[in-house]
Design an enzyme around this catalytic site. Sequence first.
Site, PDB file in Angstrom:
ATOM      1  N   SER A 113       0.808  -1.215   0.000  1.00  0.00           N
ATOM      2  CA  SER A 113       0.000   0.000   0.000  1.00  0.00           C
ATOM      3  C   SER A 113       0.845   1.271   0.000  1.00  0.00           C
ATOM      4  CB  SER A 113      -0.946  -0.043   1.186  1.00  0.00           C
ATOM      5  OG  SER A 113      -1.861   1.007   1.101  1.00  0.00           O
ATOM      6  N   HIS A 114       0.678   2.077   1.029  1.00  0.00           N
ATOM      7  CA  HIS A 114       1.325   3.391   1.082  1.00  0.00           C
ATOM      8  C   HIS A 114       2.727   3.329   1.683  1.00  0.00           C
ATOM      9  CE1 HIS A 114      -0.836   2.277   4.608  1.00  0.00           C
ATOM     10  NE2 HIS A 114       0.059   2.943   5.303  1.00  0.00           N
ATOM     11  N   ASP A 278      -2.914   6.461  -3.113  1.00  0.00           N
ATOM     12  CA  ASP A 278      -1.737   5.845  -2.487  1.00  0.00           C
ATOM     13  C   ASP A 278      -1.034   4.841  -3.398  1.00  0.00           C
ATOM     14  OD1 ASP A 278      -3.621   3.807  -2.355  1.00  0.00           O
ATOM     15  OD2 ASP A 278      -2.883   3.058  -0.444  1.00  0.00           O
ATOM     16  N   ASP A 280      -1.085   1.620  -3.888  1.00  0.00           N
ATOM     17  CA  ASP A 280      -1.853   0.609  -4.614  1.00  0.00           C
ATOM     18  C   ASP A 280      -3.212   1.112  -5.082  1.00  0.00           C
ATOM     19  OD1 ASP A 280      -2.676   0.679  -1.926  1.00  0.00           O
ATOM     20  OD2 ASP A 280      -3.463  -1.358  -2.016  1.00  0.00           O
ATOM     21  N   ASP A 282      -5.905   2.385  -3.542  1.00  0.00           N
ATOM     22  CA  ASP A 282      -7.189   2.220  -2.847  1.00  0.00           C
ATOM     23  C   ASP A 282      -7.492   3.364  -1.882  1.00  0.00           C
ATOM     24  OD1 ASP A 282      -5.291   1.480  -0.994  1.00  0.00           O
ATOM     25  OD2 ASP A 282      -6.171  -0.475  -0.515  1.00  0.00           O
ATOM     26  N   ARG A 283      -6.526   4.269  -1.651  1.00  0.00           N
ATOM     27  CA  ARG A 283      -6.794   5.406  -0.762  1.00  0.00           C
ATOM     28  C   ARG A 283      -6.983   6.680  -1.565  1.00  0.00           C
ATOM     29  NH1 ARG A 283      -3.348   5.053   4.782  1.00  0.00           N
ATOM     30  NH2 ARG A 283      -3.695   2.838   5.135  1.00  0.00           N
ATOM     31  N   LYS A 377     -11.563  -0.758  -0.978  1.00  0.00           N
ATOM     32  CA  LYS A 377     -11.698   0.681  -1.043  1.00  0.00           C
ATOM     33  C   LYS A 377     -11.093   1.140  -2.356  1.00  0.00           C
ATOM     34  CE  LYS A 377      -7.757   1.592   2.094  1.00  0.00           C
ATOM     35  NZ  LYS A 377      -7.367   0.306   2.680  1.00  0.00           N
TER      36      LYS A 377
HETATM   37  C1  VG1 Z   1      -4.243   0.874   8.198  1.00  0.00           C
HETATM   38  C2  VG1 Z   1      -5.506   1.694   8.342  1.00  0.00           C
HETATM   39  C3  VG1 Z   1      -6.721   0.863   7.968  1.00  0.00           C
HETATM   40  C4  VG1 Z   1      -6.541   0.317   6.543  1.00  0.00           C
HETATM   41  C5  VG1 Z   1      -5.237  -0.449   6.436  1.00  0.00           C
HETATM   42  C6  VG1 Z   1      -4.941  -0.884   5.026  1.00  0.00           C
HETATM   43  O1  VG1 Z   1      -4.286  -0.234   9.089  1.00  0.00           O
HETATM   44  O2  VG1 Z   1      -5.635   2.185   9.651  1.00  0.00           O
HETATM   45  O3  VG1 Z   1      -7.877   1.650   8.085  1.00  0.00           O
HETATM   46  O4  VG1 Z   1      -7.612  -0.535   6.199  1.00  0.00           O
HETATM   47  O5  VG1 Z   1      -4.150   0.384   6.868  1.00  0.00           O
HETATM   48  O6  VG1 Z   1      -4.847   0.223   4.191  1.00  0.00           O
HETATM   49  P1  VG1 Z   1      -3.506  -0.244  10.492  1.00  0.00           P
HETATM   50  O7  VG1 Z   1      -3.747  -1.594  11.085  1.00  0.00           O
HETATM   51  O8  VG1 Z   1      -2.084   0.064  10.197  1.00  0.00           O
HETATM   52  O9  VG1 Z   1      -4.121   0.877  11.296  1.00  0.00           O
HETATM   53  V1  VG1 Z   1      -3.971   0.178   2.783  1.00  0.00           V
HETATM   54  O10 VG1 Z   1      -4.331   1.421   1.843  1.00  0.00           O
HETATM   55  O11 VG1 Z   1      -3.457  -1.238   2.716  1.00  0.00           O
HETATM   56  O12 VG1 Z   1      -4.184  -0.585   1.767  1.00  0.00           O
HETATM   57 CO    CO Z   2      -3.576   1.150  -0.049  1.00  0.00          CO
END
Ligand code: VG1
Ligand code: CO
Length: 544
Positions: A113-114, A278, A280, A282-283, A377
Amino acid sequence: MNTLEVKTRPFPDQRPGTSGLRKKVPVFQQPHYLENFVQSIFDSLEGFQGKTLVVGGDGRYYNRHAIQVILRMAVANGFGRVIVGRGGLFSTPAVSCIIRKRRAFGGIVLSASHNPAGPDGDFGIKYNIANGGPAPEKITEAIFTRSRNLQCYLTTDSDDIDLDTAGEQKLGSTLIEVIDPVADYADLMEHLFDFDRIRSLIDSGLFSMRFDAMHAITGPYAVEILENRLGVEPEALMHATPREDFGGGHPDPNLVYAKELVDVLFGSQAPDFGAASDGDGDRNMILGRQCFITPSDSLAVLAANAHLTPGYRQGLAGIARSMPTSQAADRVADRLGIELYETPTGWKFFGNLLDAGKATLCGEESFGTGSDHLREKDGLWAVLFWLNLLAVRKESVHAIISAHWRSFGRNYYSRHDYEGVNADGAGELIESLRAAAGSLPGKRYGDYEVAFSDDFAYTDPVDGSLSEHQGIRIGFTDGSRIVLRLSGTGTEGATLRLYLERYEPDPAQQSLDAQDALADLIRIAEEIARIRHFTRREAPTVIT
Ligand code: VG1
Ligand code: CO
């Protein structure tokens, strides 16, 4: 081509977190590490022989190698077809889209992800089920259990597949299909939103925007959708070329890491609208001229205005938000007379609600918004949703959010992250809060009185499964809340997240700076949780 059975030994640390398995690249580069996890996924599934698997990632360092490994293993394990994005690329929402459209058995998403990428950065892998969404806890726990006693995995001795040309190739009895990663997703967006109307707003010359892809996966999606289909000028797209190291940046669309975009939107010649997504895809972050929309508010605004878009004209079945997300959406659900669901953090908890038709829109405070169009998302979806609203309402972002607050009240909101702190200290903080939670109700802190306090547990209303220890909630009699939990996505030490929320119904009091408006609650959080003591930090690393 031969199938090989390779002997291996289990790794003890392959438990998936909030969103799959995330580790530093060198951890994934250990011999057999990736293969073990992939075999553990396959061994936890039943009935996929001859079926379709979707594979793709956000293009970060190690993506191409991982895809070749997974292709060989998918062939050796008996999948009938593997659909892979050209170049090994797929945004997370696009994987969800393809799984659903092609009725695949499931999919593997390669992304952290990010989190920053590169040889010393992070890598990640996640399994999605046939509904297109992240595997539920039952499956992720089965994968972990399997990983702890895995003795061998299956692969082939075949050469690498050409990932850069769309088309079909046969490997053993499996068909490998390389497809354009963007087209199906772009078509779905065109179906949900009024592209003609958005295009006329953009063509009017009265509207300007910026989109920051942060050198990550949404670059090609933004070019196709915003530029080619909606007529946005190329100069409006920032950092639209994906890079293996995301240009050395931290592709997290928030006020801290998307600073370049934020500076433009808060500058003197600011455009009307700004957005980022972000690593990937999804944000999303939504900005107006001199104006930032919190993700919690964004969910509430989208819900209140959904009837203005073609895709949601018929209204919403319900709204779901993660527990730490502000209660702004609750007020909209209340007004609309629809159900509001409060789930643990992580998109996997929305899947059942969406499948059962109980919720239409979902959101998380962590810059995640989505709907029943997929089971992930979806960053660009949120951007297009906002563009559709702007095109219909013909008002500024600022005017829309101000009117929303006047009508529903404002939920001041902020998240303070303490990243990379000592894991033992962070664990003790949560333990001590858990022990104290029962005695907090009735206690007064200045003007605030504790109404309830617990360690959040969730019973899925569809399958009855129970998820415990999802974060400490401290609710006050005026509706304010403090929430503390530990991150499940970090790869170094522990990350403590403190979430703060205060409700303000009076329009005359709705334009304060969020940190000022929340100052009392920030102090109370320190008093109750002793954050400085347990984390040995004077201040948070990131405030959003
Ligand atoms: C974080 C965020 C959560 C989100 C997750 C994956 O998790 O708080 O809301 O679903 O990242 O996002 P954590 O456990 O670090 O608080 V991401 O854009 O993978 O894809
Ligand atoms: Co992401």
